[in-house]
Design an enzyme around this catalytic site. Structure first.
Site, short mmCIF file in Angstrom:
data_model
loop_
_atom_site.label_atom_id
_atom_site.label_comp_id
_atom_site.label_asym_id
_atom_site.label_seq_id
_atom_site.Cartn_x
_atom_site.Cartn_y
_atom_site.Cartn_z
N GLY A 201 0.82 -1.21 0.00
CA GLY A 201 0.00 0.00 0.00
C GLY A 201 0.85 1.25 0.00
O GLY A 201 2.05 1.19 -0.24
N ASN A 202 0.21 2.37 0.26
CA ASN A 202 0.96 3.63 0.34
C ASN A 202 0.33 4.50 1.42
O ASN A 202 -0.70 4.15 1.99
CB ASN A 202 0.99 4.33 -1.01
N ARG A 203 0.94 5.65 1.69
CA ARG A 203 0.53 6.45 2.84
C ARG A 203 -0.58 7.45 2.56
O ARG A 203 -0.89 8.28 3.42
CB ARG A 203 1.76 7.19 3.40
N SER A 204 -1.17 7.40 1.38
CA SER A 204 -2.21 8.41 1.08
C SER A 204 -3.42 8.24 2.02
O SER A 204 -3.98 7.15 2.15
CB SER A 204 -2.66 8.25 -0.37
#
Ligand code: CTP
Length: 399
Positions: A201-204
């Site tokens: 995933g990512n931190r958005s």
């Protein structure tokens, strides 16, 4: 925006302190203009401290700056809260015997009043006639609410809560320039499953995309928000009758939803952070240490969704992309952005520098906006809602 908050002499003046705080926190420049009588309820130092501007009641202060008309001329909105029965009568008659009176006569900005008085005074025919006249002149009225009044009585006459007055003020300040425009906004970050419990995933957080959806709806657009893994408290900001929310998880689901929703849209904004790669194999069962060794995760490339949307767009449809970059400096940031805009074929590109401590999971943002052909369409910084407003200003110029 420049807002004048007139305060007249009622006990509800204490609630106006909170209103001024909401307005300044919302990024507005607020000048408080109390009447002499209002200062008996809340003193001058409180108004100065909360608005961070000098405060006076008199037309004889600061005469060189022609303050008695300058405040009204410069205002984008004038609020009177609380507006007592006496002040309503003065407004109706057009009296200008103090700074608030002259400001109200000199302004061409919208005027919003929040009446507060005892129920009998509110129901009195004189007050009702004054309210009717003011309404006819285009004055906006919020409240009064029905409820407990000073002295233990109850009935209509209670000043609306600061949050309600703030919302009414925001609505008056928001242009209706997106009325009837159909908008699709993606927000959040995709999660590419590895097994039933893990993902890439990512931190958005989705905050900027949600702010874009909320701002568009406030300006009159019909909005579909395609939300990828956004926390409930962030998504709550998108609660609006004109916003429909579609939730998705992985990039492939986001791609399907965006392609489906974009068919009917006038503007497509791709604010979601999409994983560029996904695990080729998704294990049906949790990978365990007993499976042996460090699991090799082979990756396959995901489709570039915004590039696909841009190449499939119909005439008149605008496609807006985002670019999250970690550049050495401003020059590299813009070079990368220009290349990305061309590679993706988007009409506008919103560029933000991200890092360990900026861009993600924060309430603030700072962006460059590239218009069609890479032209500089301005910069914006501040709360994500303010940045969203600047982005829609740029989009509305092209639409
Ligand atoms: N985007 C997309 N599909 C992808 C990857 C990104 O639609 N598979 C979109 C994002 O929603 C954003 C824009 O492309 O609007 C730019 O995303 P960004 O992560 O900055 O760029 P990448 O395409 O991932 O390029 P790079 O990793 O080289 O910076």
């Amino acid at each position: 925006m420049n807002i004048v908050v007139g305060v007249t002499g009622g006990i509800a003046a204490y609630k106006t302190v909170h209103l001024v705080r909401l307005l300044t926190k919302g990024g507005h420049d607020v000048t408080v203009v109390p009447t002499e009588d209002a200062l008996r309820f809340v003193g001058l130092p409180t108004w100065e401290a909360i608005s961070r501007h000098p405060v006076t009641t008199s037309v004889h202060d600061d005469v060189a700056k022609v303050r008695h008309v300058a405040l009204g001329q410069a205002a984008d909105l004038v609020i009177v809260a609380p507006a007592t029965a006496n002040s309503l009568a003065k407004m109706t008659a057009g009296l200008a015997d103090d700074l608030l009176g002259t400001t109200l006569l000199a302004t061409e900005a919208p005027v919003l009043i929040a009446p507060a008085m005892h129920a009998e005074m509110w129901r009195n025919r004189a007050t009702q006639a004054n309210i009717a006249t003011l309404r006819e002149r285009g004055v906006h009225i919020v409240g009064p609410a029905d409820g407990e009044l000073a002295g233990g009585d109850s009935g209509p006459g209670r000043m609306s809560e600061p949050e309600e007055i703030f919302a009414a003020a925001q609505a008056l300040l928001t242009p209706g320039d997106l009325l009837g425009v159909r908008v699709v906004v993606s927000a959040g970050g995709t999660r590419e499953p590895i097994d039933p419990v893990r993902f890439l995933g990512n931190r958005s957080s989705g905050r900027q995309g949600v702010a874009l959806a909320a701002e568009a709806a406030a300006r009159g657009a019909e909005v579909t928000l395609v939300a990828a893994n956004i926390a409930g408290d962030v998504l709550a900001e998108a609660r609006h009758p004109a916003i429909r929310i579609v939730t998705v998880g992985a990039a492939a689901e986001l791609a399907d939803a965006m392609k489906r929703e974009a068919v009917e849209a006038d503007v497509v904004v791709m604010a979601a952070a999409v994983a560029d790669y996904r695990p080729v194999e998704v294990s049906e069962r949790k990978l365990t240490k007993e499976s042996g060794g460090v699991p090799p995760i082979e990756l396959a490339e995901n489709e570039d969704i915004v590039a696909a949307l841009a190449s499939a767009r119909r005439p008149g449809q605008l496609v807006v992309g985002f670019a999250a970059e970690t550049p050495e400096d401003e020059v590299e940031l813009l070079e990368r952005a220009h290349r990305k805009q061309q590679r993706k074929g988007v009409d506008l590109l919103i560029v933000n520098a991200v890092g360990w401590e900026r861009g993600f999971e924060t309430a603030e943002n700072a962006v460059h906006i590239l218009g069609p052909g890479g032209v500089d369409a301005g910069v914006a910084s501040g709360s994500k809602r303010l940045v969203a407003a600047a982005i829609w200003d740029a989009i509305a110029r092209e639409h």
